[in-house]
Design a protein around this motif. Structure first.
Motif, PDB file in Angstrom:
ATOM      1  N   LEU A  10       0.808  -1.212   0.000  1.00  0.00           N
ATOM      2  CA  LEU A  10       0.000   0.000   0.000  1.00  0.00           C
ATOM      3  C   LEU A  10       0.845   1.268   0.000  1.00  0.00           C
ATOM      4  O   LEU A  10       0.296   2.350   0.119  1.00  0.00           O
ATOM      5  N   GLY A  11       2.154   1.099  -0.103  1.00  0.00           N
ATOM      6  CA  GLY A  11       2.996   2.271   0.052  1.00  0.00           C
ATOM      7  C   GLY A  11       3.119   2.641   1.516  1.00  0.00           C
ATOM      8  O   GLY A  11       2.642   1.928   2.394  1.00  0.00           O
ATOM      9  N   PRO A  12       3.719   3.789   1.840  1.00  0.00           N
ATOM     10  CA  PRO A  12       3.924   4.161   3.237  1.00  0.00           C
ATOM     11  C   PRO A  12       2.676   4.753   3.882  1.00  0.00           C
ATOM     12  O   PRO A  12       2.729   5.116   5.050  1.00  0.00           O
ATOM     13  N   TYR A  13       1.577   4.889   3.171  1.00  0.00           N
ATOM     14  CA  TYR A  13       0.377   5.531   3.721  1.00  0.00           C
ATOM     15  C   TYR A  13      -0.835   4.618   3.566  1.00  0.00           C
ATOM     16  O   TYR A  13      -0.857   3.697   2.756  1.00  0.00           O
ATOM     17  N   PHE A  14      -1.882   4.938   4.370  1.00  0.00           N
ATOM     18  CA  PHE A  14      -3.170   4.264   4.217  1.00  0.00           C
ATOM     19  C   PHE A  14      -3.774   4.644   2.872  1.00  0.00           C
ATOM     20  O   PHE A  14      -3.242   5.469   2.125  1.00  0.00           O
TER      21      PHE A  14
END
Length: 798
Positions: A10-14
């Motif tokens: 999801l990458g570093p973020y929600f």
């Protein structure tokens, strides 16, 4: 399992792009049918939980590919119970995380690790597709059926009753219905609803019934071989040939007269159906079949133990002293009072058995004499078959009545012993009940096989019992046909009357009597029944009396299938047909007619396995003696290779008959009607190996008798040792634990050892770091400080 990180998922973020991801939790979810089993002994402390998670994670990289288990596969194809437990634990864990203030977001995408297909997997999938119609349509998810109530699952006490109603309805449709007789049993669902002990019984019954299929097929082939070769059988052709004109000696004193051997044609032809060359092969096959059945069940039981998390279960942990034992221990005189009763009861039992055998003998002798005095030609022609069938039916009635009496005696004797624990009480009760019922069922059969016709004497010097009653003789074709009749009627009668009719008829009769005693009519009773709650309806059902009666009838049946199979090759077929009905009958009884038993854990079938193993060993010896002494297999071989002029069986019948001069009858024993055949008889024949009356040693045992006796004993020794050796070899060749289960257990042990060692190393490193951090360096001129009662400076290093 595939390792995931924030950058790849999801990458570093929600997903809202605002909140940063701090942790990523990944779960390994296995497909149905390949779920991992873990022992329930892994406990509640944090280290064991970490051990569990690490073990699950590491072992998931090389998932187990178990061999398809037909009965277990039916409940593994949907959702496994252990996966449900893991799912509930995950949900509870996530909920606790949310309660602490953490925010969670799920990624619904499924990441699979694809594995290369192999030949074994393709074969397994092909077998699964072929046998798919045989699998019951059962979904064992938690929404359909809960785990049974037991001492280890009290958390489910307050589960809604609708769940159990749905489960019982599912069991009725997919298990207790006769329309699904051809399908595998839903063993997993049975275990969840009734507990492991009941589940193991039906699993064992399913394995036993499956193994009866090849035995029944071979038995039918042996019987058909006898039917196909009966017209080519030389001994029966000689008996049926009226040109031989052989006159036989009377079968009883005075009332019986001389008779023609040709009248035994039907018995001789029927005996060949069960007494032929294929009988020996079938006896060897059944001995090996019994070993294969025991090995197959051990492997199935081990697999079920692993699937059901019973590998670490010990029954002794929950085996406490009985209250009655604690009470009786205080009574010092109990042992002296009842020590003599045990011997008295067993003495009475054996006395009753021999009395019953003697009564049957008297019935046979009396009936034989009465029928011989009849003037009806049909009655006289079928005398022997009529008498033996009547005696077999009388024996069956006596066996059924005494079974109930001996069951009560066994329980009474066991209570007199006051066993210490419930397990000891059950094992002693089972052993006594088995011994009494086994002797009761097999006494007439053993008498026919090994004693009848052996201690008869000869014309002019017969052996008498109870005054003037002669010991019975076998038919000319031997006692094997009479043994077959007795075994057939006993087996079919016990299965039809005692096992099936009683189980169906008695509950229905009790229900009818209860309705008659009720003052309400049918409509009012139906209205009242509809107003009752579930537990009130269940209270009206019959009580659960345990599995011992179910096991007992199957063990007795197993004895009849294996012990005297040489005389009755169709026994496996009749047992198979009975068991197909028995499984659904027991299922219906458990689901609809009995109260749901309290679930009990068990990792094996207990003492029943030892009884089965003992019967399979005794069966080898019994069949060896049946072939050697009851059938004419050995006399035919000896005649063909030692006395036959052309190496065939021509003349075998005449060779087995001795001569008797009718003037040598004892006074008062000669026939009342010596001219019954229309001519005066001077010499008659009887079946035995004795010297003729014109010999210097008349009526003495001939040399042929001793040669045949030596051959019989040699056959018993060779047959027993060869079959035992083959059985032991098969036992050694087949491992008790399936290979995939063994590898997985070994892998888990290795992983446990590694994890424990890592844990210990971690503790040592942590202790060493604490010691280094708490050490204060001293100068050369300083002396170490004196210890105080409260070391404040080291308070954080403890």
């Amino acid at each position: 399992m595939k390792d995931l990180c924030p950058d790849t998922v999801l990458g570093p973020y929600f997903s809202d792009g605002m909140r940063r991801v701090d942790y990523v939790l990944t779960y390994h979810i296995q497909k149905s049918g390949s779920t991992r089993r873990r022992s329930s002994r892994f406990g509640d402390n944090n280290f064991i939980q970490r051990l569990w998670r690490s073990l699950s994670t590491r072992s998931s990289r090389a998932p187990l590919q178990p061999k398809e288990d037909p009965e277990v596969a039916a409940q593994e194809h949907q959702t496994d119970y252990h996966e449900d437990d893991k799912r509930f634990k995950r949900d509870e864990f996530e909920e606790n995380l949310r309660k602490t203030g953490l925010e969670l977001e799920k990624d619904e995408e499924v990441y699979e690790v694809k594995q290369g297909s192999n030949v074994v997997e393709k074969i397994r999938m092909f077998i699964h597709k072929v046998t798919a119609p045989l699998h019951p349509k059962v979904n064992t998810s938690r929404s359909q059926c809960e785990k049974p109530l037991s001492s280890n699952s009290l958390i489910y006490i307050f589960v809604a009753s609708d769940i159990f109603i749905d489960c019982s309805q599912l069991l009725y449709e997919q298990w207790a219905s006769y329309s699904v007789f051809y399908k595998y049993q839903p063993i997993g669902l049975i275990r969840k609803y009734f507990g492991e002990k009941v589940g193991l019984y039906f699993a064992w019954l399913g394995v036993y019934t499956q193994m009866l299929i090849p035995a029944a097929i071979i038995g039918v082939i042996v019987f058909l071989y006898g039917c196909a070769t009966v017209d080519d059988n030389i001994p029966s052709m000689e008996i049926c040939d009226p040109r031989n004109n052989i006159t036989m000696c009377p079968l009883c004193d005075q009332a019986c007269s001389y008779w023609k051997l040709v009248t035994a044609c039907g018995t001789a032809r029927a005996s060949h159906l069960f007494d032929n060359a294929a009988t020996v092969f079938f006896s060897v096959f059944m001995a090996l079949w019994a070993v294969l059945f025991m090995e197959h069940w051990k492997r199935r039981q081990m697999r079920l133990n692993y699937v059901w998390d019973l590998t670490g279960f010990g029954e002794e942990e929950e085996d406490h002293n009985r209250a009655e034992y604690e009470f009786r221990v205080m009574q010092k005189k109990l042992k002296q009072e009842h020590s003599g009763l045990m011997h008295l009861i067993f003495l009475c039992h054996h006395k009753d058995e021999f009395n019953l055998t003697g009564k049957t003998h008297l019935i046979n002798s009396t009936s034989l004499a009465a029928l011989h005095m009849s003037s009806h030609p049909v009655v006289r022609y079928n005398i022997r078959a009529t008498v033996k069938t009547t005696a077999a039916i009388i024996n069956l009635i006596i066996i059924i009545v005494l079974d109930e009496i001996y069951g009560a005696i066994a329980r009474w004797l066991t209570r007199l012993e006051v066993p210490k624990t419930d397990k000891s009480f059950e094992e002693r009760l089972i052993f006594k009940t088995f011994i009494l019922k086994f002797v009761n069922a097999f006494t007439p059969i053993v008498y026919l096989a090994f004693f009848r016709g052996r201690l008869v004497g000869r014309p002019g010097n017969y052996l008498y019992v109870v005054g003037s009653y002669r010991m019975e003789e076998c038919a000319h074709a031997g006692c094997l046909m009479e043994l077959c009749i007795q075994l057939c009627i006993t087996m079919l009668g016990k299965q039809l009357i005692q096992n099936n009719l009683f189980e169906i008829g008695i509950p229905k009769l009790k229900k009818m009597l209860r309705k008659r005693k009720s003052e309400l009519d049918s409509i009012q009773e139906q209205v009242l029944h509809n107003t009752l709650k579930r537990y009130e309806k269940d209270q009206l059902l019959g009580p659960f009396v345990g599995l011992n009666p179910e096991y007992m009838e199957m063990i007795i049946q197993f004895g009849m299938v294996t012990l005297f199979v040489a005389s009755f090759p169709l026994a496996p077929l009749f047992a198979l047909l009975n068991n197909i009905i028995e499984i659904r009958l027991d299922a219906k009884k458990f689901v609809t007619e009995l109260r749901r038993p309290i679930a009990a854990k068990a990792k094996d079938i207990g003492i029943w396995y030892n009884l089965l193993r003992g019967l399979s060993k005794v069966a080898v010896i019994v069949n060896a003696f049946v072939i050697a002494f009851t059938s004419d297999f050995i006399p035919r071989l000896v005649y063909q290779y030692m006395y036959s002029p052309d190496g065939t069986l021509h003349g075998f019948v005449n060779h087995t008959l001795s001569y008797f001069n009718v003037t040598d009858f004892d006074p008062g024993t000669e026939p009342l009607q010596p001219m019954h055949l229309g001519y005066k008889v001077s010499v008659c024949r009887y079946k035995d190996y004795r010297d003729p009356p014109w010999s210097s040693t008349k009526y003495e045992l001939s040399k042929e008798f001793w040669a045949i006796l030596a051959a019989r004993l040699a056959f018993v020794i060779v047959f027993q040792n060869v079959v035992m050796l083959m059985s032991d070899f098969v036992d050694w060749l087949i491992p008790d634990i399936p290979k995939d289960i063994s590898l997985q257990i070994h892998k888990e042990k290795i992983l446990m050892v590694e994890l424990f060692m890592k844990e210990e190393q971690g503790k040592r490193f942590a202790a060493r770091d604490n010691q280094d951090n708490c050490t204060i360096p001293l100068s050369a001129n300083q002396s170490p400080p004196q210890p105080r009662s409260r070391p404040v400076s080291q308070a954080n290093c403890s």
